[in-house]
Design a protein around this motif. Structure first.
Motif, PDB file in Angstrom:
ATOM      1  N   ALA A   1      18.811  -3.923  -4.397  1.00  0.00           N
ATOM      2  CA  ALA A   1      18.850  -2.858  -5.282  1.00  0.00           C
ATOM      3  C   ALA A   1      17.372  -2.341  -5.214  1.00  0.00           C
ATOM      4  CB  ALA A   1      19.237  -3.392  -6.758  1.00  0.00           C
ATOM      5  N   ARG A   2      17.295  -1.255  -5.812  1.00  0.00           N
ATOM      6  CA  ARG A   2      16.024  -0.467  -6.115  1.00  0.00           C
ATOM      7  C   ARG A   2      15.707  -0.603  -7.529  1.00  0.00           C
ATOM      8  NH1 ARG A   2      14.066   5.653  -5.515  1.00  0.00           N
ATOM      9  NH2 ARG A   2      11.719   5.282  -5.571  1.00  0.00           N
ATOM     10  N   LEU A   3      14.556  -1.186  -7.969  1.00  0.00           N
ATOM     11  CA  LEU A   3      14.424  -1.139  -9.359  1.00  0.00           C
ATOM     12  C   LEU A   3      13.724  -0.066  -9.823  1.00  0.00           C
ATOM     13  CD1 LEU A   3      13.468  -4.758 -10.135  1.00  0.00           C
ATOM     14  CD2 LEU A   3      15.469  -3.769 -10.206  1.00  0.00           C
ATOM     15  N   ALA A   4      12.498   0.561  -9.286  1.00  0.00           N
ATOM     16  CA  ALA A   4      11.778   1.499  -9.264  1.00  0.00           C
ATOM     17  C   ALA A   4      10.723   1.658  -8.355  1.00  0.00           C
ATOM     18  CB  ALA A   4      11.276   1.646 -10.838  1.00  0.00           C
ATOM     19  N   GLY A   5      10.167   2.894  -8.275  1.00  0.00           N
ATOM     20  CA  GLY A   5       9.173   3.246  -7.272  1.00  0.00           C
ATOM     21  C   GLY A   5       9.546   2.563  -6.007  1.00  0.00           C
TER      22      GLY A   5
ATOM     23  N   ALA B   1      11.059   9.320   2.414  1.00  0.00           N
ATOM     24  CA  ALA B   1      11.709   9.038   3.548  1.00  0.00           C
ATOM     25  C   ALA B   1      11.380   7.700   3.977  1.00  0.00           C
ATOM     26  CB  ALA B   1      11.053  10.063   4.816  1.00  0.00           C
ATOM     27  N   VAL B   2      10.044   7.155   3.815  1.00  0.00           N
ATOM     28  CA  VAL B   2       9.795   5.632   3.998  1.00  0.00           C
ATOM     29  C   VAL B   2      10.613   4.833   3.169  1.00  0.00           C
ATOM     30  CG1 VAL B   2       8.015   3.953   3.672  1.00  0.00           C
ATOM     31  CG2 VAL B   2       7.550   6.170   4.716  1.00  0.00           C
ATOM     32  N   LEU B   3      10.787   5.341   1.727  1.00  0.00           N
ATOM     33  CA  LEU B   3      11.771   4.278   0.920  1.00  0.00           C
ATOM     34  C   LEU B   3      13.178   4.545   1.280  1.00  0.00           C
ATOM     35  CD1 LEU B   3      10.521   5.593  -2.616  1.00  0.00           C
ATOM     36  CD2 LEU B   3      10.232   3.566  -1.645  1.00  0.00           C
TER      37      LEU B   3
ATOM     38  N   HIS C   1       0.668  -1.107   0.141  1.00  0.00           N
ATOM     39  CA  HIS C   1      -0.224   0.018   0.141  1.00  0.00           C
ATOM     40  C   HIS C   1       0.792   1.322   0.091  1.00  0.00           C
ATOM     41  CE1 HIS C   1      -3.247  -2.724   0.805  1.00  0.00           C
ATOM     42  NE2 HIS C   1      -2.809  -3.362   2.012  1.00  0.00           N
ATOM     43  N   PHE C   2       1.789   1.207  -0.659  1.00  0.00           N
ATOM     44  CA  PHE C   2       2.915   2.478  -0.893  1.00  0.00           C
ATOM     45  C   PHE C   2       2.120   3.559  -1.446  1.00  0.00           C
ATOM     46  CE2 PHE C   2       6.268   5.073  -2.947  1.00  0.00           C
ATOM     47  CZ  PHE C   2       6.923   5.495  -1.705  1.00  0.00           C
ATOM     48  N   LYS C   3       1.233   3.345  -2.381  1.00  0.00           N
ATOM     49  CA  LYS C   3       0.500   4.383  -3.007  1.00  0.00           C
ATOM     50  C   LYS C   3      -0.279   5.315  -2.180  1.00  0.00           C
ATOM     51  CE  LYS C   3      -2.541   5.529  -6.941  1.00  0.00           C
ATOM     52  NZ  LYS C   3      -3.317   6.603  -6.123  1.00  0.00           N
ATOM     53  N   THR C   4      -0.914   4.734  -1.121  1.00  0.00           N
ATOM     54  CA  THR C   4      -1.793   5.050  -0.096  1.00  0.00           C
ATOM     55  C   THR C   4      -0.702   5.900   0.828  1.00  0.00           C
ATOM     56  OG1 THR C   4      -3.040   3.095   0.068  1.00  0.00           O
ATOM     57  CG2 THR C   4      -3.168   4.737   1.972  1.00  0.00           C
ATOM     58  N   ILE C   5       0.370   5.575   1.325  1.00  0.00           N
ATOM     59  CA  ILE C   5       1.212   6.712   1.948  1.00  0.00           C
ATOM     60  C   ILE C   5       1.583   7.817   0.957  1.00  0.00           C
ATOM     61  CG2 ILE C   5       3.661   6.684   2.757  1.00  0.00           C
ATOM     62  CD1 ILE C   5       3.503   3.666   3.304  1.00  0.00           C
TER      63      ILE C   5
END
Length: 638
Positions: free
Chosen positions: A552-556, A532-534, A517-521
């Motif tokens: 690694a972080r791919l995207a979003g 900041a959460v990421l 539910h990252f979109k909700t944040i």
């Protein structure tokens, strides 16, 4: 006015001519008186032969004297040409040297054998050598090799030849004078015996004496014309020509002297060197005057302040030697080189300015000769290598910078010496500092194509290289979290799979996860909170794995982990559970805001095999969606 040197010189040449004509007239008188008596005719014939021999001796003496004068003039013209480069200096002196060999050959015919002939043959050889030297120095000067021309002129060999010439001619002239004296004495004795006979021809003798007087007067007029011509030549020579007597008093000065000192020749005559040049300048000149008065030729530079302006002169002192070999004064030829000195001073100032510029530049500038010896280097040499530039000049480059640094550059240096411009980069360490250096080697080629040296420019591009490395790192890293981005992930996963294929027992696991539910944040708290959460999510992920594992972080909000060297799939499950546990604690975002963040994880494992990065990622992605369908905050295997 004091006697002019040209007057004395011309007198020595013209007087034998007038005497010879007078003697011939007297001979005619004696021959006429021989008609009166046979005895007188015999004595007259004998006297005529003696007088004829005296005339020949006078001609020979004049020829020898002229030879010395011509050689002196030739050397003066030669030095004037070498000093100024003006060809018109040579013309009067080259004319003076014409037909010398023919004149000597004619004199040699008078002496079929004996010491006199041997001496004259040697004189002829030495004259030929001096003419060759003159021709060679002029050729060197015309070819632009002035230093070599001066070296030939100033060589000991040339001076020895001139000394030997003077010695031989002096011996020859001494013998001729002795013979002439003997003839004169003989004539005197014969004259006493024939006085009575001569009385008979007094009337004829008076007639011929008048004619002889007329010849002498004519010779005097010619002498004055010749003196005026020589004076005109001296006045138009672009040099200061003077003559001093034994007391260093001026007895002759040309027009150039008057122009420089602002005085007429008459006002200068009789003055000492100190009165003309000043006490300070005279004190400096005294050692040179002492040398020339000892019979030495002297060449040097001097300076004087005249009418408030400093003049620089190139001077030549030549001894003035009388017939007995005694030095009765000296001649001085001075060329005003003030303009040349001013140009040299400007060149030095320009060179100093260019040196200051070169020393101020933050680059290493050097010049190497064809033997790779350092001929120029700026102050940066001291800063980079800790070596004083003055101590390095003239030394081989390898000796100065050491074998290791030289070996890095040697191939490029050899190519530059072969005529190829070189531009390259290398990394060197000196004085504990590693620099990335961009080097440019430019061959120094002469018009004939020879490479005589190398211009070298070395620029420290370390800041640029570090910036490039930083940009490369940024291109492979996620700017928000500092984790590797998709590009680096793809590269490292490919390498991990290659290592797995080499070790069939090695187990590799790929974990694909995102934030529930990252979109909700983002929608509820804004993208700043989302970022900041990421960042904190990424930090907790790094804490859950080994330093050798890839995060690694791919995207979003999508993240991946690559775990290598696992023994079994349970090891991957343990890591996944550790991540789930780490995310249970709320994330403190400051200002009283705490968020509970969950994650779902998809796990794909591979032992050996030939799977591609895309295939393995797709499997983990599919497992992630299965975990989400099963309720989130969990992990699932494909």
């Amino acid at each position: 006015m004091a006697e002019m040197p040209f007057r004395r010189s011309m007198s020595r040449q013209e007087e034998p001519n007038s005497l010879g004509r007078g003697v011939m007239l007297l001979l005619l008188a004696l021959l006429a008186m021989a008609v009166v008596t046979t005895v007188l005719a015999l004595r007259a014939r004998q006297a005529a032969a003696q007088i004829e021999r005296q005339d020949a001796i006078n001609v020979e003496l004049r020829s020898h004297n002229n030879l010395l004068i011509d050689l002196l003039n030739a050397e003066t013209g030669q030095r004037g040409y070498l000093l100024t480069g003006r060809a018109h200096y040579l013309q009067p002196y080259l004319a003076a040297m014409e037909n010398l060999d023919a004149r000597l050959a004619a004199v040699l015919q008078l002496y079929p054998q004996g010491q006199q002939r041997q001496d004259l043959q040697r004189v002829r050889e030495l004259v030929s050598l001096k003419l060759e030297e003159l021709t060679r120095t002029i050729a060197l000067q015309d070819a632009g090799r002035a230093e070599q021309a001066r070296a030939v002129v100033l060589s000991d060999a040339g001076q020895r030849q001139m000394d030997e010439l003077r010695s031989l001619l002096g011996s020859t002239m001494a013998r001729l004078r002795a013979e002439r004296t003997a003839l004169t004495e003989q004539l005197g004795r014969d004259a006493g015996q024939t006085k009575l006979w001569l009385l008979l021809g007094l009337s004829l003798l008076a007639l011929f004496a008048a004619l002889a007087l007329w010849q002498v007067l004519s010779a005097g007029r010619r002498l004055r014309v010749a003196e005026q011509r020589m004076r005109s030549i001296a006045d138009n020579v672009p040099a200061l020509i003077t003559q001093f007597d034994a007391a260093s008093r001026l007895v002759f000065a040309n027009a150039q002297v008057s122009k420089v000192y602002g005085l007429t020749p008459e006002a200068l005559l009789g003055k000492t060197v100190a009165e003309v040049r000043g006490e300070a300048a005279a004190a400096k000149l005294q050692p040179q005057i002492d040398r020339v008065m000892q019979g030495q030729r002297v060449e040097f530079e001097s300076s004087s302040t005249i009418a408030g302006r400093e003049h620089h002169f190139q001077q030549s002192y030549v001894p003035d030697v009388d017939a007995d070999g005694a030095v009765r004064g000296f001649y001085s030829v001075s060329v005003d080189i003030s303009e040349r000195k001013a140009i040299e001073a400007r060149v030095v100032a320009s060179e100093q300015g260019m040196r200051a510029i070169a020393d101020s530049l933050p680059v290493l500038i050097t010049y190497l000769d064809a033997q790779l010896r350092l001929r120029f280097l700026n102050a940066t040499f001291l800063e980079w290598l800790g070596i004083d530039p003055a101590a390095a000049l003239g030394r081989p480059l390898q000796e100065v910078i050491g074998a290791e640094l030289f070996a890095q550059r040697e191939p490029r240096l050899r190519q530059a010496l072969a005529g190829e411009r070189q531009q390259f980069e290398l990394c060197s360490t000196a004085m504990g500092i590693t620099r990335h250096i961009q080097n440019t080697y430019i061959p120094d080629q002469h018009p004939d194509g020879r490479v005589v040296g190398i211009y070298a420019l070395s620029t420290d591009i370390t800041p640029m290289k570090l910036a490039e490395q930083r940009l490369a790192e940024l291109a492979r890293s996620d700017t928000l979290t500092g984790l590797p981005n998709r590009r680096q992930f793809d590269e490292r996963l490919e390498l991990a799979l290659a290592r797995g294929r080499r070790d069939a027992d090695s187990l590799l696991a790929l974990l694909f996860l995102d934030i529930d539910h990252f979109k909700t944040i983002n929608d509820g708290h804004g993208h700043g909170v989302g970022d900041a959460v990421l960042q904190q999510f990424a930090a907790r992920l790094r804490d859950c794995v080994r330093s050798t594992d890839l995060v690694a972080r791919l995207a979003g909000d999508e993240f991946v982990l690559v775990l290598e060297g696992l023994a079994e799939a349970g090891d991957a499950a343990a890591v996944a559970q550790k991540i789930l546990d780490a995310m249970r604690d709320p994330i403190d975002l400051g200002e009283g805001l705490d968020l509970s963040v969950g994650t779902s994880i998809g796990v794909a494992t591979l032992r050996g095999g030939t799977a591609t990065p895309q295939q393995l990622t797709a499997r983990a992605d599919a497992a992630l969606y299965r975990a989400k369908r099963e309720g989130r905050r969990r992990y699932a295997f494909d």
